[in-house]
Design a protein around this motif. Structure first.
Motif, PDB file in Angstrom:
ATOM      1  N   GLU A  10       0.831  -1.201   0.000  1.00 25.88           N
ATOM      2  CA  GLU A  10       0.000   0.000   0.000  1.00 25.88           C
ATOM      3  C   GLU A  10       0.868   1.255   0.000  1.00 25.88           C
ATOM      4  OE1 GLU A  10      -4.220  -0.577   2.047  1.00 25.88           O
ATOM      5  OE2 GLU A  10      -2.593  -1.091   3.406  1.00 25.88           O
ATOM      6  N   THR A  11       1.995   1.191   0.694  1.00 27.40           N
ATOM      7  CA  THR A  11       2.939   2.314   0.695  1.00 27.40           C
ATOM      8  C   THR A  11       3.469   2.543  -0.713  1.00 27.40           C
ATOM      9  OG1 THR A  11       3.623   2.015   2.997  1.00 27.40           O
ATOM     10  CG2 THR A  11       5.189   3.115   1.526  1.00 27.40           C
ATOM     11  N   LEU A  12       3.828   1.464  -1.404  1.00 26.44           N
ATOM     12  CA  LEU A  12       4.317   1.581  -2.776  1.00 26.44           C
ATOM     13  C   LEU A  12       3.248   2.206  -3.670  1.00 26.44           C
ATOM     14  CD1 LEU A  12       6.383   1.011  -5.013  1.00 26.44           C
ATOM     15  CD2 LEU A  12       5.369  -1.273  -5.251  1.00 26.44           C
ATOM     16  N   SER A  13       2.010   1.784  -3.518  1.00 27.34           N
ATOM     17  CA  SER A  13       0.914   2.330  -4.307  1.00 27.34           C
ATOM     18  C   SER A  13       0.761   3.833  -4.066  1.00 27.34           C
ATOM     19  CB  SER A  13      -0.395   1.616  -3.960  1.00 27.34           C
ATOM     20  OG  SER A  13      -1.483   2.200  -4.634  1.00 27.34           O
ATOM     21  N   THR A  14       0.883   4.245  -2.809  1.00 24.95           N
ATOM     22  CA  THR A  14       0.771   5.665  -2.464  1.00 24.95           C
ATOM     23  C   THR A  14       1.903   6.465  -3.087  1.00 24.95           C
ATOM     24  OG1 THR A  14      -0.280   5.135  -0.349  1.00 24.95           O
ATOM     25  CG2 THR A  14       0.706   7.321  -0.557  1.00 24.95           C
ATOM     26  N   ILE A  15       3.117   5.931  -3.042  1.00 30.34           N
ATOM     27  CA  ILE A  15       4.284   6.610  -3.607  1.00 30.34           C
ATOM     28  C   ILE A  15       4.140   6.765  -5.115  1.00 30.34           C
ATOM     29  CG2 ILE A  15       6.770   6.354  -4.068  1.00 30.34           C
ATOM     30  CD1 ILE A  15       6.963   5.047  -1.270  1.00 30.34           C
ATOM     31  N   VAL A  16       3.671   5.711  -5.770  1.00 30.33           N
ATOM     32  CA  VAL A  16       3.455   5.772  -7.226  1.00 30.33           C
ATOM     33  C   VAL A  16       2.377   6.801  -7.557  1.00 30.33           C
ATOM     34  CG1 VAL A  16       2.550   4.500  -9.203  1.00 30.33           C
ATOM     35  CG2 VAL A  16       4.260   3.445  -7.720  1.00 30.33           C
ATOM     36  N   SER A  17       1.305   6.798  -6.769  1.00 35.28           N
ATOM     37  CA  SER A  17       0.198   7.734  -6.999  1.00 35.28           C
ATOM     38  C   SER A  17       0.658   9.182  -6.877  1.00 35.28           C
ATOM     39  CB  SER A  17      -0.926   7.455  -6.009  1.00 35.28           C
ATOM     40  OG  SER A  17      -1.940   8.432  -6.099  1.00 35.28           O
ATOM     41  N   ASP A  72      -3.335  -2.113  -6.712  1.00 34.43           N
ATOM     42  CA  ASP A  72      -4.567  -1.327  -6.726  1.00 34.43           C
ATOM     43  C   ASP A  72      -5.756  -2.169  -7.174  1.00 34.43           C
ATOM     44  OD1 ASP A  72      -3.274   0.948  -5.873  1.00 34.43           O
ATOM     45  OD2 ASP A  72      -2.852   1.661  -7.888  1.00 34.43           O
ATOM     46  N   GLU A  73      -5.533  -3.012  -8.173  1.00 35.02           N
ATOM     47  CA  GLU A  73      -6.604  -3.883  -8.660  1.00 35.02           C
ATOM     48  C   GLU A  73      -7.026  -4.864  -7.570  1.00 35.02           C
ATOM     49  OE1 GLU A  73      -9.392  -4.809 -11.419  1.00 35.02           O
ATOM     50  OE2 GLU A  73      -7.832  -3.274 -11.635  1.00 35.02           O
ATOM     51  N   PHE A  74      -6.024  -5.392  -6.846  1.00 33.64           N
ATOM     52  CA  PHE A  74      -6.300  -6.323  -5.753  1.00 33.64           C
ATOM     53  C   PHE A  74      -7.093  -5.639  -4.642  1.00 33.64           C
ATOM     54  CE2 PHE A  74      -4.820  -8.013  -1.599  1.00 33.64           C
ATOM     55  CZ  PHE A  74      -5.377  -9.277  -1.676  1.00 33.64           C
ATOM     56  N   LEU A  75      -6.691  -4.425  -4.276  1.00 31.69           N
ATOM     57  CA  LEU A  75      -7.367  -3.692  -3.203  1.00 31.69           C
ATOM     58  C   LEU A  75      -8.788  -3.306  -3.604  1.00 31.69           C
ATOM     59  CD1 LEU A  75      -4.466  -1.360  -1.982  1.00 31.69           C
ATOM     60  CD2 LEU A  75      -5.380  -3.387  -0.841  1.00 31.69           C
ATOM     61  N   ARG A  76      -8.964  -2.951  -4.871  1.00 33.43           N
ATOM     62  CA  ARG A  76     -10.309  -2.631  -5.340  1.00 33.43           C
ATOM     63  C   ARG A  76     -11.204  -3.877  -5.271  1.00 33.43           C
ATOM     64  NH1 ARG A  76     -10.826   2.151  -8.547  1.00 33.43           N
ATOM     65  NH2 ARG A  76     -12.568   1.218  -9.666  1.00 33.43           N
ATOM     66  N   GLY A  77     -10.621  -5.028  -5.586  1.00 34.88           N
ATOM     67  CA  GLY A  77     -11.376  -6.273  -5.492  1.00 34.88           C
ATOM     68  C   GLY A  77     -11.794  -6.564  -4.066  1.00 34.88           C
ATOM     69  N   LEU A  78     -10.888  -6.322  -3.118  1.00 38.65           N
ATOM     70  CA  LEU A  78     -11.211  -6.525  -1.711  1.00 38.65           C
ATOM     71  C   LEU A  78     -12.326  -5.584  -1.261  1.00 38.65           C
ATOM     72  CD1 LEU A  78      -7.728  -6.977   0.052  1.00 38.65           C
ATOM     73  CD2 LEU A  78      -9.427  -8.737  -0.490  1.00 38.65           C
ATOM     74  N   ASP A  79     -12.232  -4.319  -1.701  1.00 36.90           N
ATOM     75  CA  ASP A  79     -13.271  -3.344  -1.347  1.00 36.90           C
ATOM     76  C   ASP A  79     -14.629  -3.785  -1.887  1.00 36.90           C
ATOM     77  OD1 ASP A  79     -11.571  -1.670   0.015  1.00 36.90           O
ATOM     78  OD2 ASP A  79     -11.164  -0.381  -1.712  1.00 36.90           O
ATOM     79  N   SER A  80     -14.620  -4.301  -3.127  1.00 41.26           N
ATOM     80  CA  SER A  80     -15.867  -4.747  -3.738  1.00 41.26           C
ATOM     81  C   SER A  80     -16.473  -5.919  -2.967  1.00 41.26           C
ATOM     82  CB  SER A  80     -15.608  -5.153  -5.192  1.00 41.26           C
ATOM     83  OG  SER A  80     -16.790  -5.602  -5.803  1.00 41.26           O
ATOM     84  N   ARG A 137      -7.081   3.885 -10.702  1.00 46.84           N
ATOM     85  CA  ARG A 137      -7.069   4.217  -9.278  1.00 46.84           C
ATOM     86  C   ARG A 137      -8.077   5.328  -8.959  1.00 46.84           C
ATOM     87  NH1 ARG A 137      -1.334   2.877  -9.678  1.00 46.84           N
ATOM     88  NH2 ARG A 137      -0.858   4.961 -10.462  1.00 46.84           N
ATOM     89  N   VAL A 138      -8.584   5.995  -9.988  1.00 46.08           N
ATOM     90  CA  VAL A 138      -9.705   6.917  -9.819  1.00 46.08           C
ATOM     91  C   VAL A 138     -10.778   6.519 -10.835  1.00 46.08           C
ATOM     92  CG1 VAL A 138      -8.232   8.815  -9.026  1.00 46.08           C
ATOM     93  CG2 VAL A 138      -8.850   8.675 -11.440  1.00 46.08           C
ATOM     94  N   ASP A 139     -12.032   6.749 -10.490  1.00 43.10           N
ATOM     95  CA  ASP A 139     -13.146   6.360 -11.354  1.00 43.10           C
ATOM     96  C   ASP A 139     -13.516   7.462 -12.342  1.00 43.10           C
ATOM     97  OD1 ASP A 139     -13.614   3.797 -10.027  1.00 43.10           O
ATOM     98  OD2 ASP A 139     -14.248   5.034  -8.324  1.00 43.10           O
ATOM     99  N   PHE A 140     -13.455   8.704 -11.876  1.00 48.27           N
ATOM    100  CA  PHE A 140     -13.742   9.855 -12.719  1.00 48.27           C
ATOM    101  C   PHE A 140     -12.618  10.878 -12.544  1.00 48.27           C
ATOM    102  CE2 PHE A 140     -17.910   8.100 -11.652  1.00 48.27           C
ATOM    103  CZ  PHE A 140     -18.511   8.006 -12.912  1.00 48.27           C
ATOM    104  N   GLY A 141     -12.302  11.579 -13.606  1.00 49.23           N
ATOM    105  CA  GLY A 141     -11.263  12.593 -13.510  1.00 49.23           C
ATOM    106  C   GLY A 141     -11.618  13.834 -14.305  1.00 49.23           C
ATOM    107  N   ILE A 142     -11.268  14.987 -13.753  1.00 51.80           N
ATOM    108  CA  ILE A 142     -11.392  16.240 -14.500  1.00 51.80           C
ATOM    109  C   ILE A 142      -9.982  16.672 -14.864  1.00 51.80           C
ATOM    110  CG2 ILE A 142     -12.066  18.661 -14.426  1.00 51.80           C
ATOM    111  CD1 ILE A 142     -14.299  17.988 -12.567  1.00 51.80           C
TER     112      ILE A 142
END
Length: 288
Positions: A10-17, A72-80, A137-142
């Protein structure tokens, strides 16, 4: 699995983001040290470099980007799974700059039907929003129209003109302002806005003048605060009119009306097909 854990990933994901450790840590020295240690442990486990330490600032490697996408895909799956198993709200993530979040998304969200949905607003640049949309990692973006990936669905927002605000006493010096007149007063600008900077350079080149830039700011909120405190004029988007500082007026300037910021709201059609909560919000966003 020594060195590998969900916390480290999760730390790696945050750093990449965020584009690097320093920004991910938000200026917290102890957190920065913790992140560096966790990345070093992951590098030891994977046997590869996850940060390019030869660059300035230090950036994630292509391998880190690939791993972060999988995480991120794994974490989104867990959230779902968690949301499906209980009665919790389904998370929908928006990526946009602070200006767009405050001027558009928050007012929109206050009126839209949000039952069963939890909205997350992430303050990101257009470039970061583009990357986060592609990584899902985001669903909608402006983001700016010219930075929207071709593979995403998007709808255009209304063009946003830029106006020149000057203190009342300064504005009264001329009945009709020219670029030569503007070059003689100090101004505040937004840092890093390349498109508008190029526009200003063209106008100054035509008038054979150079602007007197007293200060630059990284956000429109900071720029407006600076105008109010310094009593100095600046170029500001029209959509921020409700927050223009008192004692300032808009001045008509030749050819300034030719410029407008062009933004779009973008999303992945495949994600919308899989998630009913996104499809419901798309219908509302198309009314923007």
């Amino acid at each position: 699995l020594k060195g590998l854990s969900l916390d480290r990933l999760e730390t790696l994901s945050t750093i990449v983001s965020q584009g690097g450790i320093t920004r991910a840590a938000g200026g917290d020295a102890s957190k920065q040290s913790q992140f560096s240690r966790q990345i070093a442990e992951l590098e030891s486990w994977f046997g590869i470099d996850l940060l390019d330490r030869s660059s300035t600032p230090i950036k994630p490697t292509s391998a880190a980007l690939r791993i972060a996408r999988e995480v991120d895909e794994f974490l989104r799956g867990l959230d779902s799974l968690r949301e499906g198993a209980g009665s919790g709200r389904r998370t929908v993530v928006f990526g946009a700059g602070e200006r767009m979040i405050r001027s558009y998304l928050i007012p929109w969200a206050s009126k839209v039907e949000r039952e069963g949905v939890s909205l997350i607003f992430r303050n990101l640049t257009s470039s970061a929003t583009r990357a986060e949309l592609l990584a899902k990692r985001v669903d909608f973006g402006i983001l700016r129209k010219d930075r929207c990936p071709s593979g995403l669905v998007s709808i255009a927002m209304k063009p946003i003109p830029i106006c020149l605000l000057l203190p009342l006493e300064v504005a009264a010096a001329h009945r009709k302002w020219t670029w030569k007149d503007v070059s003689k007063v100090p101004l505040l600008l937004l840092e890093g806005d390349e498109r508008f900077s190029d526009f200003l350079k063209e106008r100054c080149l035509e008038a054979s003048v150079e602007l007197d830039v007293a200060a630059e700011f990284s956000s429109w909120t900071q720029l407006l605060d600076g105008m109010q405190e310094f009593k100095v004029g600046g170029f500001v988007p029209k959509d921020l009119e409700s927050r223009f500082p008192p004692g300032f007026v808009s001045v008509v300037l030749p050819k300034l009306s030719e410029y407008a910021d062009q933004y779009v709201i973008a999303w992945s059609s495949s994600e919308v097909e899989k998630r009913p909560e996104l499809a419901k919000l798309v219908k509302s966003l198309k009314g923007k």
